[in-house]
Motif scaffolding. Structure first.
Motif, PDB file in Angstrom:
ATOM      1  N   UNK A   1      30.404  24.082  -6.177  1.00 29.37           N
ATOM      2  CA  UNK A   1      30.947  23.219  -7.213  1.00 29.37           C
ATOM      3  C   UNK A   1      32.229  23.791  -7.821  1.00 29.37           C
ATOM      4  N   UNK A   2      32.346  25.118  -7.846  1.00 27.69           N
ATOM      5  CA  UNK A   2      33.556  25.714  -8.396  1.00 27.69           C
ATOM      6  C   UNK A   2      34.786  25.319  -7.581  1.00 27.69           C
ATOM      7  N   UNK A   3      34.617  25.102  -6.302  1.00 30.54           N
ATOM      8  CA  UNK A   3      35.738  24.642  -5.478  1.00 30.54           C
ATOM      9  C   UNK A   3      36.212  23.264  -5.940  1.00 30.54           C
ATOM     10  N   UNK A   4      35.269  22.410  -6.312  1.00 27.19           N
ATOM     11  CA  UNK A   4      35.641  21.090  -6.817  1.00 27.19           C
ATOM     12  C   UNK A   4      36.297  21.200  -8.188  1.00 27.19           C
ATOM     13  N   UNK A   5      35.785  22.086  -9.030  1.00 26.96           N
ATOM     14  CA  UNK A   5      36.381  22.251 -10.350  1.00 26.96           C
ATOM     15  C   UNK A   5      37.809  22.783 -10.242  1.00 26.96           C
ATOM     16  N   UNK A   6      38.035  23.705  -9.306  1.00 25.08           N
ATOM     17  CA  UNK A   6      39.381  24.224  -9.094  1.00 25.08           C
ATOM     18  C   UNK A   6      40.312  23.133  -8.561  1.00 25.08           C
ATOM     19  N   UNK A   7      39.771  22.216  -7.798  1.00 22.66           N
ATOM     20  CA  UNK A   7      40.573  21.123  -7.235  1.00 22.66           C
ATOM     21  C   UNK A   7      41.063  20.176  -8.334  1.00 22.66           C
ATOM     22  N   UNK A   8      40.189  19.786  -9.246  1.00 21.90           N
ATOM     23  CA  UNK A   8      40.569  18.796 -10.261  1.00 21.90           C
ATOM     24  C   UNK A   8      41.286  19.424 -11.441  1.00 21.90           C
ATOM     25  N   UNK A   9      41.158  20.748 -11.610  1.00 24.98           N
ATOM     26  CA  UNK A   9      41.783  21.424 -12.750  1.00 24.98           C
ATOM     27  C   UNK A   9      43.173  21.909 -12.366  1.00 24.98           C
ATOM     28  N   UNK A  10      44.140  21.625 -13.203  1.00 24.23           N
ATOM     29  CA  UNK A  10      45.502  22.041 -12.913  1.00 24.23           C
ATOM     30  C   UNK A  10      45.672  23.540 -13.194  1.00 24.23           C
ATOM     31  N   UNK A  11      46.618  24.203 -12.531  1.00 19.57           N
ATOM     32  CA  UNK A  11      46.887  25.614 -12.839  1.00 19.57           C
ATOM     33  C   UNK A  11      47.189  25.784 -14.323  1.00 19.57           C
ATOM     34  N   UNK A  12      46.538  26.754 -14.933  1.00 18.71           N
ATOM     35  CA  UNK A  12      46.660  26.959 -16.370  1.00 18.71           C
ATOM     36  C   UNK A  12      45.568  26.274 -17.165  1.00 18.71           C
ATOM     37  N   UNK A  13      44.851  25.344 -16.522  1.00 15.54           N
ATOM     38  CA  UNK A  13      43.758  24.660 -17.189  1.00 15.54           C
ATOM     39  C   UNK A  13      42.597  25.610 -17.449  1.00 15.54           C
ATOM     40  N   UNK A  14      41.737  25.220 -18.395  1.00 16.11           N
ATOM     41  CA  UNK A  14      40.676  26.111 -18.852  1.00 16.11           C
ATOM     42  C   UNK A  14      39.300  25.502 -18.589  1.00 16.11           C
ATOM     43  N   UNK A  15      38.402  26.341 -18.086  1.00 17.38           N
ATOM     44  CA  UNK A  15      36.978  26.011 -18.012  1.00 17.38           C
ATOM     45  C   UNK A  15      36.301  26.663 -19.212  1.00 17.38           C
ATOM     46  N   UNK A  16      35.621  25.845 -20.009  1.00 18.47           N
ATOM     47  CA  UNK A  16      34.896  26.341 -21.177  1.00 18.47           C
ATOM     48  C   UNK A  16      33.400  26.255 -20.886  1.00 18.47           C
ATOM     49  N   UNK A  17      32.698  27.378 -20.999  1.00 22.11           N
ATOM     50  CA  UNK A  17      31.246  27.369 -20.860  1.00 22.11           C
ATOM     51  C   UNK A  17      30.633  28.024 -22.093  1.00 22.11           C
ATOM     52  N   UNK A  18      29.491  27.493 -22.518  1.00 19.12           N
ATOM     53  CA  UNK A  18      28.758  28.105 -23.621  1.00 19.12           C
ATOM     54  C   UNK A  18      27.281  27.785 -23.454  1.00 19.12           C
ATOM     55  N   UNK A  19      26.427  28.722 -23.833  1.00 22.03           N
ATOM     56  CA  UNK A  19      24.985  28.539 -23.717  1.00 22.03           C
ATOM     57  C   UNK A  19      24.299  29.463 -24.704  1.00 22.03           C
ATOM     58  N   UNK A  20      23.045  29.163 -24.989  1.00 26.19           N
ATOM     59  CA  UNK A  20      22.236  30.060 -25.814  1.00 26.19           C
ATOM     60  C   UNK A  20      21.255  30.850 -24.947  1.00 26.19           C
ATOM     61  N   UNK A  21      21.399  30.746 -23.651  1.00 28.64           N
ATOM     62  CA  UNK A  21      20.541  31.467 -22.701  1.00 28.64           C
ATOM     63  C   UNK A  21      21.380  32.550 -22.036  1.00 28.64           C
ATOM     64  N   UNK A  22      21.090  33.811 -22.354  1.00 29.07           N
ATOM     65  CA  UNK A  22      21.933  34.899 -21.857  1.00 29.07           C
ATOM     66  C   UNK A  22      21.934  34.977 -20.339  1.00 29.07           C
ATOM     67  N   UNK A  23      20.781  34.749 -19.705  1.00 28.07           N
ATOM     68  CA  UNK A  23      20.716  34.792 -18.241  1.00 28.07           C
ATOM     69  C   UNK A  23      21.643  33.753 -17.622  1.00 28.07           C
ATOM     70  N   UNK A  24      21.662  32.571 -18.195  1.00 27.18           N
ATOM     71  CA  UNK A  24      22.556  31.526 -17.685  1.00 27.18           C
ATOM     72  C   UNK A  24      24.013  31.898 -17.939  1.00 27.18           C
TER      73      UNK A  24
END
Length: 267
Positions: free
Chosen positions: A180-203
């Protein structure tokens, strides 16, 4: 639009059959009850465009899309739309799209946006809070993300408090994976940001390690993002969602990891 007929994973509550509030009355969540999570590998009754060029964005953004604008922010698994609603008045010229697989939840967000637009029109809002720049589609982002977003079209991708899929045999259903990261890199322009947040440390460690291992992303610190003027986005990532507010009430931890899409030189 192409339609793929499949069994729906949603289990709507009986109360959801009642007519939701209209006009300037905000919808009430009790009319849109749904299971907390949906299996992304299950069959769903979905409509999706053949390609981004087949998306009629004027349906979603009637006042802004005619100028040729396309979505730049995508909230994957947007839930009840807290992030979209928080960012809409802060970036009134940026189109934002939420993707949510659950039927009743996506309907709630759609009704919420429509009610906010009506309210803004009634109040003649001129402070950017017109909510014409936000919309939602019911979609399975694990399968159809490139059907909605073209190459390098996004400047921000959000994965806020995603389903942790605790069992090891369920890890393949996590929204962050090498494929899936390959798809995210495809649709995201250079300089674009992926934001992730969770309350589960393992995740958190899972998402962080996979993003660090992928050659088209590099980590970016919260301080750097704030220095670049993205503080309002970071604040919304922490505090705008229903899940984030619940963690806050329970005095739990929130784990943030952000990554920048890098430009890969051509050989």
């Amino acid at each position: 639009m192409t339609k793929r007929k499949r069994q729906d994973a949603a289990v709507p509550d009986a109360a959801a059959q009642q007519q939701p509030p209209t006009n300037s009355n905000l919808p009430q969540k009790r009319f849109y009850r749904q299971r907390a999570h949906a299996n992304p590998f299950s069959d769903h009754n979905l409509e999706y465009p053949h390609s981004p060029g087949h998306c009629d964005w004027t349906v979603h953004y009637p006042k802004l899309a005619p100028s040729g604008k396309v979505p730049e922010f995508a909230d994957v698994g947007c839930g009840f739309g807290g992030l979209l609603i928080a960012l809409a008045p802060l970036y009134p010229d940026t189109l934002m799209l939420g993707l949510e697989i659950r039927v009743q939840v996506s309907q709630y967000v759609q009704d919420r946006i429509e009610a906010l637009r009506v309210t803004a029109a009634e109040q003649n809002a001129d402070d950017g809070a017109h909510y014409q720049n936000v919309s939602i589609v019911r979609a399975n982002a694990m399968k159809f993300l490139p059907n909605y977003f073209g190459k390098h079209s996004l400047s921000a991708l959000f994965f806020l408090f995603p389903d942790p899929h605790f069992k090891a045999r369920k890890h393949k259903a996590r929204i962050i994976s090498p494929t899936l990261l390959a798809e995210y890199a495809y649709v995201l322009r250079p300089g674009g940001i992926v934001y992730t947040i969770t309350d589960v440390k393992d995740l958190h460690e899972w998402m962080k390690s996979h993003l660090e291992s992928f050659p088209m992303f590099e980590p970016v610190t919260e301080d750097d993002l704030r220095a670049e003027g993205k503080g309002p986005i970071v604040d919304a990532v922490y505090n705008s969602t229903e899940e984030g507010k619940k963690v806050e009430r329970n005095k739990g931890d929130k784990w943030l990891a952000c990554f920048r899409r890098i430009e890969v030189p051509r050989v």
